[in-house]
Design a protein around this motif. Structure first.
Motif, PDB file in Angstrom:
ATOM      1  N   GLU A  54       0.831  -1.210   0.000  1.00  0.00           N
ATOM      2  CA  GLU A  54       0.000   0.000   0.000  1.00  0.00           C
ATOM      3  C   GLU A  54       0.864   1.257   0.000  1.00  0.00           C
ATOM      4  N   ASP A  55       1.922   1.226   0.798  1.00  0.00           N
ATOM      5  CA  ASP A  55       2.846   2.351   0.896  1.00  0.00           C
ATOM      6  C   ASP A  55       3.469   2.640  -0.470  1.00  0.00           C
ATOM      7  N   LEU A  56       3.919   1.591  -1.151  1.00  0.00           N
ATOM      8  CA  LEU A  56       4.510   1.769  -2.474  1.00  0.00           C
ATOM      9  C   LEU A  56       3.500   2.374  -3.446  1.00  0.00           C
ATOM     10  N   GLU A  57       2.275   1.881  -3.430  1.00  0.00           N
ATOM     11  CA  GLU A  57       1.251   2.409  -4.335  1.00  0.00           C
ATOM     12  C   GLU A  57       1.012   3.892  -4.089  1.00  0.00           C
ATOM     13  N   HIS A  58       1.097   4.307  -2.827  1.00  0.00           N
ATOM     14  CA  HIS A  58       0.917   5.722  -2.493  1.00  0.00           C
ATOM     15  C   HIS A  58       2.051   6.579  -3.075  1.00  0.00           C
ATOM     16  N   GLU A  59       3.237   6.000  -3.221  1.00  0.00           N
ATOM     17  CA  GLU A  59       4.398   6.736  -3.731  1.00  0.00           C
ATOM     18  C   GLU A  59       4.473   6.763  -5.252  1.00  0.00           C
ATOM     19  N   LEU A  60       3.776   5.851  -5.919  1.00  0.00           N
ATOM     20  CA  LEU A  60       3.949   5.670  -7.361  1.00  0.00           C
ATOM     21  C   LEU A  60       3.739   6.930  -8.199  1.00  0.00           C
ATOM     22  N   PRO A  61       2.733   7.781  -7.905  1.00  0.00           N
ATOM     23  CA  PRO A  61       2.547   8.962  -8.762  1.00  0.00           C
ATOM     24  C   PRO A  61       3.776   9.865  -8.858  1.00  0.00           C
ATOM     25  N   LYS A  62       4.676   9.788  -7.890  1.00  0.00           N
ATOM     26  CA  LYS A  62       5.879  10.636  -7.915  1.00  0.00           C
ATOM     27  C   LYS A  62       6.923  10.134  -8.909  1.00  0.00           C
ATOM     28  N   VAL A  63       6.768   8.868  -9.353  1.00  0.00           N
ATOM     29  CA  VAL A  63       7.831   8.270 -10.185  1.00  0.00           C
ATOM     30  C   VAL A  63       7.283   7.584 -11.430  1.00  0.00           C
ATOM     31  N   TRP A  64       6.113   7.998 -11.906  1.00  0.00           N
ATOM     32  CA  TRP A  64       5.544   7.375 -13.102  1.00  0.00           C
ATOM     33  C   TRP A  64       6.549   7.380 -14.242  1.00  0.00           C
ATOM     34  N   GLY A  65       6.652   6.244 -14.938  1.00  0.00           N
ATOM     35  CA  GLY A  65       7.483   6.153 -16.124  1.00  0.00           C
ATOM     36  C   GLY A  65       8.942   5.873 -15.863  1.00  0.00           C
ATOM     37  N   ARG A  66       9.332   5.762 -14.608  1.00  0.00           N
ATOM     38  CA  ARG A  66      10.743   5.536 -14.291  1.00  0.00           C
ATOM     39  C   ARG A  66      10.988   4.061 -13.948  1.00  0.00           C
ATOM     40  N   ARG A  67      12.207   3.592 -14.203  1.00  0.00           N
ATOM     41  CA  ARG A  67      12.569   2.199 -13.971  1.00  0.00           C
ATOM     42  C   ARG A  67      13.413   2.089 -12.712  1.00  0.00           C
ATOM     43  N   LEU A  68      13.281   0.940 -12.034  1.00  0.00           N
ATOM     44  CA  LEU A  68      14.048   0.703 -10.812  1.00  0.00           C
ATOM     45  C   LEU A  68      15.449   0.204 -11.130  1.00  0.00           C
ATOM     46  N   HIS A  69      16.415   0.876 -10.541  1.00  0.00           N
ATOM     47  CA  HIS A  69      17.830   0.578 -10.732  1.00  0.00           C
ATOM     48  C   HIS A  69      18.316  -0.454  -9.708  1.00  0.00           C
ATOM     49  N   SER A  70      17.765  -0.391  -8.477  1.00  0.00           N
ATOM     50  CA  SER A  70      18.171  -1.308  -7.406  1.00  0.00           C
ATOM     51  C   SER A  70      17.117  -1.309  -6.307  1.00  0.00           C
ATOM     52  N   ILE A  71      17.159  -2.379  -5.499  1.00  0.00           N
ATOM     53  CA  ILE A  71      16.297  -2.500  -4.315  1.00  0.00           C
ATOM     54  C   ILE A  71      17.185  -2.934  -3.158  1.00  0.00           C
ATOM     55  N   PHE A  72      16.953  -2.342  -2.003  1.00  0.00           N
ATOM     56  CA  PHE A  72      17.676  -2.753  -0.793  1.00  0.00           C
ATOM     57  C   PHE A  72      16.649  -2.988   0.301  1.00  0.00           C
ATOM     58  N   ILE A  73      16.660  -4.192   0.883  1.00  0.00           N
ATOM     59  CA  ILE A  73      15.757  -4.546   1.972  1.00  0.00           C
ATOM     60  C   ILE A  73      16.587  -4.563   3.250  1.00  0.00           C
ATOM     61  N   GLY A  74      16.360  -3.579   4.118  1.00  0.00           N
ATOM     62  CA  GLY A  74      17.181  -3.417   5.313  1.00  0.00           C
ATOM     63  C   GLY A  74      16.359  -3.422   6.581  1.00  0.00           C
ATOM     64  N   GLY A  75      17.053  -3.300   7.704  1.00  0.00           N
ATOM     65  CA  GLY A  75      16.339  -3.370   8.970  1.00  0.00           C
ATOM     66  C   GLY A  75      17.116  -2.766  10.117  1.00  0.00           C
ATOM     67  N   GLY A  76      16.807  -3.274  11.341  1.00  0.00           N
ATOM     68  CA  GLY A  76      16.220  -4.544  11.674  1.00  0.00           C
ATOM     69  C   GLY A  76      16.930  -5.723  11.014  1.00  0.00           C
ATOM     70  N   THR A  77      16.189  -6.806  10.989  1.00  0.00           N
ATOM     71  CA  THR A  77      16.695  -8.054  10.426  1.00  0.00           C
ATOM     72  C   THR A  77      15.672  -8.613   9.446  1.00  0.00           C
ATOM     73  N   ALA A  95       5.347  -5.789 -10.305  1.00  0.00           N
ATOM     74  CA  ALA A  95       4.082  -5.550 -11.001  1.00  0.00           C
ATOM     75  C   ALA A  95       3.742  -4.061 -11.083  1.00  0.00           C
ATOM     76  N   ARG A  96       4.391  -3.243 -10.254  1.00  0.00           N
ATOM     77  CA  ARG A  96       4.052  -1.820 -10.173  1.00  0.00           C
ATOM     78  C   ARG A  96       5.126  -0.895 -10.730  1.00  0.00           C
ATOM     79  N   LEU A  97       6.360  -1.393 -10.801  1.00  0.00           N
ATOM     80  CA  LEU A  97       7.461  -0.581 -11.324  1.00  0.00           C
ATOM     81  C   LEU A  97       8.327  -1.438 -12.244  1.00  0.00           C
ATOM     82  N   PRO A  98       8.652  -0.959 -13.424  1.00  0.00           N
ATOM     83  CA  PRO A  98       9.530  -1.744 -14.311  1.00  0.00           C
ATOM     84  C   PRO A  98      10.947  -1.809 -13.743  1.00  0.00           C
TER      85      PRO A  98
END
Length: 408
Positions: A54-77, A95-98
């Motif tokens: 849900e959080d990602l969907e809320h952010e999507l309008p700020k980045v329409w048309g852009r592709r993801l270069h990297s993802i980092f899953i951090g924490g915590g653990t 499914a939401r970002l190329p």
């Protein structure tokens, strides 16, 4: 003219088994642990993955048309979560970002929270890079640091990463630990090197505010010992083919450098989702660079409305030079000079006097094509960075997007 830099995604999972006394990141110890035939953790795993989406969907309008270069899953653990949950999360992001064809997807993992099958499951979920929080291979130092794993588990974690077929993995290692000698620090580093990680993050322990170590400081090595550790450790890493490309980052080749963190250091954009996550987004439609933050406490993040868990504010123009330089000058080779104008929207003339004075003082090399610290500038980096703090001496808040991020 302001242009879009590469876009990354940071995902924060805030729970851990135990809060380490040196840690100032947004992490929360799990209070309820159920014990049956095996240890299980009482985590709101499904609800949290739902909220991240849900959080990602809320952010999507700020980045329409852009592709993801990297993802980092951090924490915590994050490795406390199941491979199935992380597979659902990564699939939802895809499914939401190329994705770029060569996207790097990194997850932090601690040696005390996994087994071999779990590592294989994370790889099957699409995670192609691990950052394993070893910190030390010395049993006494691990206990002092509050780590829940032992040296044998740390070694096994690296071996499992190789067996599971990760394209790359990082070992996170500290030095300057309580009462640590030069020999002990080099033994840690030597053990890490023998495990043949593709990347090593080797950094000095610092006593951060709002940590137990800051309230009750341990006895740390004297400055002369710290200097000897740094010099000997860098020589050992270089001897074994690990090239330093950032203050605390060493890679076996340029191809194996952390793409996600390089994007931070080059003032790239990143969406931040999860409790306490920060983001930095270029808004070409507004001609501004924005900073986003999310509610820190997991309960507030889970229970608030999607709109209420986020704040989004433009970074004032007078703060942008410091925000840009704060990370760019950590890189051994710096960044191309033209990136400053492209990614801040400010003319280089707005900081030229400061740059030229830094060159005259021997802190920066020639700025014609590259903003690069000299050897002296790398040694006195804080002094160099202070020159870009706004003239009213108002430093960016501690939680600013380009200050607070998970490494490697």
């Amino acid at each position: 003219m302001l242009t879009n830099p590469p876009l990354s995604l940071y995902i924060h999972i805030p729970w851990c088994v135990r809060k380490c006394p040196y840690c100032d990141f947004n992490s929360h110890a799990i209070k309820n642990i159920k014990s049956d035939s095996q240890t299980e953790f009482d985590l709101p795993e499904k609800a949290y993955i739902d909220r991240l989406i849900e959080d990602l969907e809320h952010e999507l309008p700020k980045v329409w048309g852009r592709r993801l270069h990297s993802i980092f899953i951090g924490g915590g653990t994050p490795s406390l979560f199941s491979p199935e949950s992380l597979d659902r999360l990564i699939s939802a992001v895809r499914a939401r970002l190329p994705f770029e064809n060569d996207i790097e997807i990194t997850m932090e993992a601690n040696p005390g929270t996994f087994e071999a099958e779990k590592f294989r499951g994370f790889r099957q979920a699409g995670i192609n890079r691990l950052s394993i929080g070893v910190q030390s291979f010395n049993a006494q130092h691990l206990e002092q640091l509050g780590r829940i794993h032992n040296p044998e588990q740390a070694i096994a974690a690296a071996e499992f990463a190789h067996e599971a077929g990760y394209d790359s993995f990082n070992l996170d290692l500290m030095h300057g630990l309580p009462n640590q000698t030069v020999e002990q620090a080099l033994n840690d580093l030597g053990t890490a090197i023998r495990l043949k990680p593709h990347h090593i993050s080797w950094y000095q322990l610092t006593l951060e505010p709002n940590t137990l170590f800051h309230q009750q400081p341990p006895q740390l090595p004297h400055d002369e010992v710290l200097w000897d550790i740094q010099e000997a450790g860098q020589a050992l890493l270089a001897q074994h083919g690990y090239e330093q490309y950032e203050t605390s980052a060493y890679a076996k080749s340029p191809r194996l450098r952390a793409k996600h963190n390089l994007n931070y250091w080059r003032f790239g954009d990143y969406l931040g989702i999860g409790a306490g996550a920060h983001g930095k987004i270029t808004r070409l439609d507004l001609g501004e660079v924005h900073r986003t933050t999310k509610k820190r406490h997991p309960k507030d993040y889970l229970n608030g409305s999607t709109a209420s868990i986020s704040t989004d504010t433009p970074i004032p123009a007078h703060e942008l030079p410091f925000e840009f330089m704060l990370n760019a000058l950590r890189l051994i080779d710096g960044v191309p000079t033209n990136l400053f104008s492209q990614y801040t929207g400010l003319p280089l003339s707005s900081i030229r006097a400061t740059l030229e004075q830094a060159v005259d003082d021997g802190l920066l090399e020639d700025i014609t094509t590259q903003l690069k610290p000299s050897d002296k500038g790398a040694l006195f980096l804080n002094e160099l960075l202070e020159r870009f703090i706004p003239s009213d001496n108002s430093k960016p808040e501690k939680g600013s997007a380009s200050i607070q991020f998970k490494q490697l």
